[in-house]
Design a protein around this motif. Sequence first.
Motif, PDB file in Angstrom:
ATOM      1  N   GLU A 163      -6.128   4.399   0.101  1.00 30.22           N
ATOM      2  CA  GLU A 163      -5.877   5.378  -0.961  1.00 30.22           C
ATOM      3  C   GLU A 163      -5.234   4.723  -2.177  1.00 30.22           C
ATOM      4  O   GLU A 163      -5.609   4.999  -3.318  1.00 30.22           O
ATOM      5  CB  GLU A 163      -4.992   6.526  -0.451  1.00 30.22           C
ATOM      6  CG  GLU A 163      -5.667   7.411   0.573  1.00 30.22           C
ATOM      7  CD  GLU A 163      -6.867   8.146   0.011  1.00 30.22           C
ATOM      8  OE1 GLU A 163      -6.787   8.678  -1.114  1.00 30.22           O
ATOM      9  OE2 GLU A 163      -7.908   8.169   0.692  1.00 30.22           O
ATOM     10  N   PHE A 164      -4.270   3.842  -1.934  1.00 29.60           N
ATOM     11  CA  PHE A 164      -3.608   3.149  -3.039  1.00 29.60           C
ATOM     12  C   PHE A 164      -4.599   2.272  -3.801  1.00 29.60           C
ATOM     13  O   PHE A 164      -4.629   2.287  -5.035  1.00 29.60           O
ATOM     14  CB  PHE A 164      -2.443   2.300  -2.526  1.00 29.60           C
ATOM     15  CG  PHE A 164      -1.796   1.476  -3.608  1.00 29.60           C
ATOM     16  CD1 PHE A 164      -1.089   2.072  -4.636  1.00 29.60           C
ATOM     17  CD2 PHE A 164      -1.920   0.099  -3.606  1.00 29.60           C
ATOM     18  CE1 PHE A 164      -0.515   1.313  -5.650  1.00 29.60           C
ATOM     19  CE2 PHE A 164      -1.348  -0.664  -4.603  1.00 29.60           C
ATOM     20  CZ  PHE A 164      -0.644  -0.054  -5.633  1.00 29.60           C
ATOM     21  N   SER A 169       6.405  -3.191   1.211  1.00 31.75           N
ATOM     22  CA  SER A 169       5.253  -2.462   1.743  1.00 31.75           C
ATOM     23  C   SER A 169       5.663  -1.456   2.814  1.00 31.75           C
ATOM     24  O   SER A 169       5.134  -0.345   2.863  1.00 31.75           O
ATOM     25  CB  SER A 169       4.221  -3.440   2.304  1.00 31.75           C
ATOM     26  OG  SER A 169       3.698  -4.233   1.266  1.00 31.75           O
ATOM     27  N   HIS A 196      -3.316   4.662   4.042  1.00 33.58           N
ATOM     28  CA  HIS A 196      -2.500   4.660   2.825  1.00 33.58           C
ATOM     29  C   HIS A 196      -2.889   3.512   1.900  1.00 33.58           C
ATOM     30  O   HIS A 196      -2.931   3.685   0.675  1.00 33.58           O
ATOM     31  CB  HIS A 196      -1.017   4.580   3.172  1.00 33.58           C
ATOM     32  CG  HIS A 196      -0.511   5.798   3.855  1.00 33.58           C
ATOM     33  ND1 HIS A 196       0.279   5.734   4.971  1.00 33.58           N
ATOM     34  CD2 HIS A 196      -0.691   7.116   3.591  1.00 33.58           C
ATOM     35  CE1 HIS A 196       0.571   6.959   5.369  1.00 33.58           C
ATOM     36  NE2 HIS A 196      -0.011   7.817   4.548  1.00 33.58           N
ATOM     37  N   HIS A 222      -7.320   4.565  -5.686  1.00 34.43           N
ATOM     38  CA  HIS A 222      -6.837   5.437  -6.755  1.00 34.43           C
ATOM     39  C   HIS A 222      -5.755   4.836  -7.647  1.00 34.43           C
ATOM     40  O   HIS A 222      -5.505   5.374  -8.727  1.00 34.43           O
ATOM     41  CB  HIS A 222      -6.318   6.753  -6.155  1.00 34.43           C
ATOM     42  CG  HIS A 222      -7.365   7.503  -5.408  1.00 34.43           C
ATOM     43  ND1 HIS A 222      -8.465   8.061  -6.024  1.00 34.43           N
ATOM     44  CD2 HIS A 222      -7.506   7.761  -4.080  1.00 34.43           C
ATOM     45  CE1 HIS A 222      -9.229   8.649  -5.111  1.00 34.43           C
ATOM     46  NE2 HIS A 222      -8.678   8.464  -3.929  1.00 34.43           N
ATOM     47  N   GLY A 223      -5.125   3.731  -7.231  1.00 37.27           N
ATOM     48  CA  GLY A 223      -4.004   3.234  -8.013  1.00 37.27           C
ATOM     49  C   GLY A 223      -4.076   1.815  -8.534  1.00 37.27           C
ATOM     50  O   GLY A 223      -3.530   1.513  -9.592  1.00 37.27           O
ATOM     51  N   LEU A 248       3.036   1.577   3.055  1.00 37.63           N
ATOM     52  CA  LEU A 248       1.745   0.894   3.100  1.00 37.63           C
ATOM     53  C   LEU A 248       1.634  -0.033   4.304  1.00 37.63           C
ATOM     54  O   LEU A 248       0.570  -0.576   4.585  1.00 37.63           O
ATOM     55  CB  LEU A 248       1.502   0.111   1.813  1.00 37.63           C
ATOM     56  CG  LEU A 248       1.360   0.964   0.558  1.00 37.63           C
ATOM     57  CD1 LEU A 248       1.231   0.079  -0.679  1.00 37.63           C
ATOM     58  CD2 LEU A 248       0.163   1.894   0.659  1.00 37.63           C
TER      59      LEU A 248
END
Length: 188
Positions: free
Chosen positions: A85-86, A61, A82, A89-90, A66
């Motif tokens: 966002e991960f 991480s 971060h 979107h991921g 992250l």
Amino acid sequence: MKSQDVVVLLKLASLEDYSKDIGDESTPLGLAAGEDPYSVRGLEAALGISKTEIGASLKRSIAAGLAIKDRKTDRPKPSRRHLREFIVHGVKFVFPAKPGAMQRGLPTAFAAPVLRESLHSAGNLIFVWPYAHAKEMGQSVDPLFKSVPEACEKDRRLYAYLALIDAIRVGNQRESKLAADLLAQRLG
């Protein structure tokens, strides 16, 4: 990245939230008095993930940006922006979730307390993490790590974070958007 890395990061976020709410370093639920909840041993006790895997998770991480080490305490802490966002979107693509067979388990996604009042299912089926000690029946969804149901029983904030992630993983566009918005509020 491994799926348990997200669980560890969200536990760290939950611990930070707990400290802000209490205003001190009191012992969170599920830990012995005097035990550092941020230590590898404390995280192992809270999450049911081995100390070796916790250490490796923190290294991954930090390398991925992250998490960071706090300058004052040298404790790991999530990079909330971060991480958010991960997740938004991921996570759905890296750790997809497929609803499975009917099973007894702990409610997740829109059936969890964090979303129960905001979203209503079109049918009677709810999503659950398989867990023998639970009372609810629903379509099983594999949690990000096998010990998630036990860890969530000890920590309602962690439960909310992980249920919101499942709403993003299994939900349609409307459910995912609402879960992402609630996650953004909670993660800051």
